[in-house]
Design a protein around this motif. Structure first.
Motif, PDB file in Angstrom:
ATOM      1  N   GLY A   1       0.913  -1.420  -0.216  1.00  0.00           N
ATOM      2  CA  GLY A   1      -0.119  -0.206  -0.213  1.00  0.00           C
ATOM      3  C   GLY A   1       0.962   1.442  -0.371  1.00  0.00           C
ATOM      4  N   GLY A   2       0.640   2.400  -0.310  1.00  0.00           N
ATOM      5  CA  GLY A   2       0.803   3.632  -0.156  1.00  0.00           C
ATOM      6  C   GLY A   2       0.301   4.482  -0.804  1.00  0.00           C
ATOM      7  N   LEU A   3       0.438   6.058  -1.205  1.00  0.00           N
ATOM      8  CA  LEU A   3      -0.137   7.279  -1.489  1.00  0.00           C
ATOM      9  C   LEU A   3       0.583   7.192  -2.727  1.00  0.00           C
ATOM     10  N   VAL A   4      -0.971   7.406  -3.948  1.00  0.00           N
ATOM     11  CA  VAL A   4      -0.850   7.834  -5.065  1.00  0.00           C
ATOM     12  C   VAL A   4      -1.740   8.974  -5.222  1.00  0.00           C
ATOM     13  N   GLN A   5      -1.627   9.185  -6.831  1.00  0.00           N
ATOM     14  CA  GLN A   5      -2.361  10.487  -6.897  1.00  0.00           C
ATOM     15  C   GLN A   5      -3.304   9.190  -7.917  1.00  0.00           C
ATOM     16  N   ALA A   6      -4.011  10.165  -8.011  1.00  0.00           N
ATOM     17  CA  ALA A   6      -5.540   9.561  -9.131  1.00  0.00           C
ATOM     18  C   ALA A   6      -4.984   9.520 -10.782  1.00  0.00           C
ATOM     19  N   GLY A   7      -5.794   7.570 -10.971  1.00  0.00           N
ATOM     20  CA  GLY A   7      -4.695   7.890 -12.471  1.00  0.00           C
ATOM     21  C   GLY A   7      -3.383   6.538 -12.181  1.00  0.00           C
ATOM     22  N   GLY A   8      -2.739   6.555 -10.795  1.00  0.00           N
ATOM     23  CA  GLY A   8      -1.543   5.366 -11.066  1.00  0.00           C
ATOM     24  C   GLY A   8      -2.162   4.807 -10.401  1.00  0.00           C
ATOM     25  N   SER A   9      -0.522   3.818 -10.479  1.00  0.00           N
ATOM     26  CA  SER A   9      -0.321   2.725  -9.997  1.00  0.00           C
ATOM     27  C   SER A   9      -0.199   1.941  -9.256  1.00  0.00           C
ATOM     28  N   LEU A  10      -0.498   0.927  -8.107  1.00  0.00           N
ATOM     29  CA  LEU A  10       0.220   0.251  -7.123  1.00  0.00           C
ATOM     30  C   LEU A  10       0.220  -1.270  -7.159  1.00  0.00           C
ATOM     31  N   ARG A  11       0.802  -1.604  -6.316  1.00  0.00           N
ATOM     32  CA  ARG A  11       0.939  -3.571  -6.955  1.00  0.00           C
ATOM     33  C   ARG A  11       0.274  -3.392  -4.910  1.00  0.00           C
ATOM     34  N   LEU A  12      -0.150  -4.509  -5.249  1.00  0.00           N
ATOM     35  CA  LEU A  12      -0.928  -5.204  -3.510  1.00  0.00           C
ATOM     36  C   LEU A  12      -0.458  -6.824  -3.406  1.00  0.00           C
ATOM     37  N   SER A  13       0.707  -7.576  -2.228  1.00  0.00           N
ATOM     38  CA  SER A  13       0.840  -8.104  -2.228  1.00  0.00           C
ATOM     39  C   SER A  13       0.626  -9.424  -0.889  1.00  0.00           C
ATOM     40  N   CYS A  14      -0.029 -10.855  -1.237  1.00  0.00           N
ATOM     41  CA  CYS A  14      -0.561 -10.928  -0.158  1.00  0.00           C
ATOM     42  C   CYS A  14       0.613 -12.585   0.414  1.00  0.00           C
ATOM     43  N   ALA A  15       1.084 -12.256   1.018  1.00  0.00           N
ATOM     44  CA  ALA A  15       1.723 -13.734   1.079  1.00  0.00           C
ATOM     45  C   ALA A  15       1.054 -14.782   1.989  1.00  0.00           C
ATOM     46  N   ALA A  16       1.269 -16.043   2.037  1.00  0.00           N
ATOM     47  CA  ALA A  16       0.718 -17.058   2.200  1.00  0.00           C
ATOM     48  C   ALA A  16       1.719 -17.738   3.761  1.00  0.00           C
ATOM     49  N   SER A  17       1.252 -18.351   4.750  1.00  0.00           N
ATOM     50  CA  SER A  17       2.057 -19.354   5.149  1.00  0.00           C
ATOM     51  C   SER A  17       1.164 -20.269   6.368  1.00  0.00           C
TER      52      SER A  17
END
Length: 126
Positions: free
Chosen positions: A7-23
């Motif tokens: 997660g993070g702060l991004v301007q409208a129109g921008g992109s982010l990639r979330l990750s979910c690591a399972a164990s």
């Protein structure tokens, strides 16, 4: 155990990639979903992927903008979020629900999931 990040702060129109690591559980026996919760609102289902066959689910609000994928070698699920809007601002959570085949019956319902990770904040500025 599920560990969400990206997660993070991004301007409208921008992109982010979330990750979910399972164990701690057999990754291939579960579907992994992403939910989000904005201040004062209920937690809503965003997307889900079956680790058994790759079936996917997307909420109407994110179709065409978000893409969910999984890496079985890393037991990790990703949520690529493009064309972000201010209304996408929320805490994003990943969760795991056991499946026999395909997706969960109702991948958008909290009750379908057995394990939850901590949230990661996504903030989209206008």
């Amino acid at each position: 155990q599920l560990q969400a990040s990206g997660g993070g702060l991004v301007q409208a129109g921008g992109s982010l990639r979330l990750s979910c690591a399972a164990s701690g559980f057999t990754f291939d026996d579960y579907a992994i979903g992403w939910f989000r919760q904005a201040p004062g609102k209920e937690r809503e289902g965003v997307s889900c992927i079956s680790s058994r066959d790759g079936s996917t689910y997307y909420a109407d609000s994110v179709k065409g903008r978000f893409t969910i994928s999984s890496d079985h070698a890393k037991n990790t699920v990703y949520l690529q979020m493009n064309s972000l809007k201010p209304e996408d601002t929320a805490v994003y959570y990943c969760a795991a629900g056991s499946v026999v085949a395909g997706l969960l019956r109702r991948p958008d319902l909290i009750q379908e999931y057995d394990y939850w990770g901590q949230g990661t904040q996504v903030t989209v500025s206008s």
